[in-house]
Design an enzyme around this catalytic site. Structure first.
Site, PDB file in Angstrom:
ATOM      1  CB  SER A 180      53.937  63.264  37.569  1.00  9.99           C
ATOM      2  OG  SER A 180      54.571  64.174  37.206  1.00  9.99           O
ATOM      3  CB  SER A 195      52.230  67.587  37.464  1.00  7.49           C
ATOM      4  OG  SER A 195      53.324  68.369  37.410  1.00  7.49           O
ATOM      5  CB  SER A 236      46.970  66.222  32.348  1.00 12.33           C
ATOM      6  OG  SER A 236      46.046  65.863  31.391  1.00 12.33           O
ATOM      7  CB  CYS A 257      56.149  60.761  32.458  1.00 10.25           C
ATOM      8  SG  CYS A 257      56.077  61.498  34.034  1.00 10.25           S
ATOM      9  CG  ASN A 295      58.608  63.497  38.343  1.00  3.09           C
ATOM     10  OD1 ASN A 295      59.146  63.172  39.418  1.00  3.09           O
ATOM     11  ND2 ASN A 295      58.667  64.614  37.612  1.00  3.09           N
ATOM     12  CB  SER A 324      55.982  70.383  31.832  1.00  5.95           C
ATOM     13  OG  SER A 324      55.249  69.211  31.195  1.00  5.95           O
ATOM     14  CG  HIS A 336      57.146  70.745  36.633  1.00  3.59           C
ATOM     15  ND1 HIS A 336      57.504  70.213  37.772  1.00  3.59           N
ATOM     16  CD2 HIS A 336      56.560  69.597  35.749  1.00  3.59           C
ATOM     17  CE1 HIS A 336      56.937  68.898  37.835  1.00  3.59           C
ATOM     18  NE2 HIS A 336      56.259  68.478  36.605  1.00  3.59           N
ATOM     19  CG  MET A 380      58.735  68.080  33.910  1.00  3.96           C
ATOM     20  SD  MET A 380      59.219  69.898  33.893  1.00  3.96           S
ATOM     21  CE  MET A 380      59.971  70.087  32.472  1.00  3.96           C
ATOM     22  N   GLY A 381      61.060  64.558  35.797  1.00  3.27           N
ATOM     23  CA  GLY A 381      62.099  63.527  35.852  1.00  3.27           C
ATOM     24  C   GLY A 381      63.132  63.437  34.624  1.00  3.27           C
TER      25      GLY A 381
END
Length: 395
Positions: free
Chosen positions: A19, A67, A69, A104, A106, A308, A313, A317-318
């Site tokens: 991201s 990712s 925004s 988040c 990432n 997401s 995605h 996502m982490g």
């Protein structure tokens, strides 16, 4: 006719994991945006370029995907034995909305680096060479995260040979530890909010699906790919160009959120897009990733695809990776069964861009499953730093 001048706000544009987002120090924000509320939300919307009916965010720093925004606000920690407070805002693209309901994972990889470089970590905690352990308080969910950031000659090292699928160029490895990742702060409840490893999720007009509903990293609804008509090898265009499929996933997500107790009525899901996530799993299969690299079935323990902000995605996502690792470590969940079942402390899963390994240690205490830590490696890099500008009357 007069128009308001633009204001300059110190900011850093960073990639973290797969991201990227705009990072701010809390005390650099205009005074009226230093507190939660409409002014802060309006400011971040204008910075990112939302709401944009064209869904391109041309007039802002956003990159027209969930990712890219994203916004982060950091400050010296108010918590004992922590270095930095980390607040994450997921900015909607086509609506005037900033979602503060989750983390988040990432961008977490970039928090430690930013904190060190911007004076938020005490100098006596930063080695001349080696790893700097940054203790992060994640304010959205009230959890501790530990980032191990490489330091060379007293400065954050960003370059290296660590490769992360979904990121084009190699960089320095940053290991992230998510401590006690289960139970998402404000939502309360246990790791499994219904008390079940697998539930029957009834979705009107769509049917009833087996689902693992878990609070770990981020609230996530796991489904079997085959149960919803997929193989688990899908790439973004297979789903994101299908309006009917996206509507189906959003309806499943809404009813999953209701069953998890995150919302009290399905109508509330529209104003809570960041959480929960919805993902589907399958046993390993050979597929070609979005970079045209072949991922062999033997390269993974299972396949996972996650959505997401209403879209599939491009990688993972982490925070969802934490949920995957946690669920994989607990025998009997859909994630664990897709990976072959049994006890495990790590899992390598396939996603649209390639593979990712995440570790988690699960145990039972007083009849309840608990996970003390989930670990994964990411990377981070400063892309640009200076100021962002927004019209003075926009917030």
């Amino acid at each position: 006719m007069s128009f308001a001048a633009q204001v300059k706000i110190p900011a850093t544009y960073m990639r973290g994991g797969t991201s990227k987002g705009v990072f701010f120090k809390l005390d650099d924000l205009p005074e009226r945006a230093q507190q939660p509320g409409a002014a802060r939300d309006q400011l971040l919307l204008r910075v990112i370029g939302s709401p944009d009916p064209y869904a391109k965010q041309i007039d802002g720093m956003g990159g027209a995907s969930s990712s890219t925004s994203k916004t982060v606000i950091l400050s010296k920690s108010t918590q004992a034995d922590h270095d930095v407070d980390y607040l994450f805002g997921q900015v909607a693209i086509d609506r005037p909305f900033v979602d503060w309901s989750g983390n988040c994972g990432n961008l977490t990889a970039a928090v430690g680096s930013f904190a060190i470089s911007n004076g938020l970590v005490s100098a006596d905690r930063i080695p001349e060479n080696g790893l700097c352990t940054v203790r992060i308080w994640q304010k959205n969910i009230g959890k501790t995260i530990i980032a191990h950031v490489p330091i060379t000659n007293g400065q954050v090292q960003e370059t290296g040979d660590f490769e992360l699928d979904g990121v084009t160029f190699p960089a320095a490895e940053v290991q992230i530890e998510f401590l006690d990742p289960a139970d998402e702060g404000e939502d309360g409840g246990s790791m499994f909010p219904t008390g079940n490893l697998i539930d029957e999720l009834e979705v009107p007009e769509l049917g009833t699906f087996k689902a693992t509903l878990i609070n770990a990293g981020i609230p996530t609804i796991f489904l079997n790919a085959e149960d919803i008509g997929y193989s688990g090898t899908e790439l973004q265009d297979d789903i994101n160009n299908d309006a009917e499929a996206l509507a189906k996933f959003e309806k499943i997500r809404a009813y999953g959120a209701l069953k998890m107790g995150i919302i009290q009525d399905v109508s509330e899901a529209v104003s809570r897009q960041h959480t929960p996530k919805v993902a589907f799993v399958s046993a390993p299969k050979t597929y070609t990733s979005s970079s045209s690299k072949v991922v062999e079935a033997t390269d993974t323990d299972l396949l996972v695809r996650a959505l997401s902000m209403g879209k599939l995605h491009h990688a993972m996502m982490g925070t969802a990776a934490v949920a995957i690792g946690t669920a994989a470590a607990i025998p009997g969940t859909l994630v664990n069964l897709a990976a072959g079942g049994g006890a495990r402390e790590s899992v390598r899963f396939g996603h649209p861009s390639g593979t990712l390994r995440v570790g988690a240690q699960a145990s039972q205490e007083n009849g309840q499953w608990v996970v003390k830590k989930a670990i994964m490696s990411r990377s981070a890099r400063v892309l640009m730093e200076g100021w962002v500008r927004v019209p003075g009357d926009s917030f």
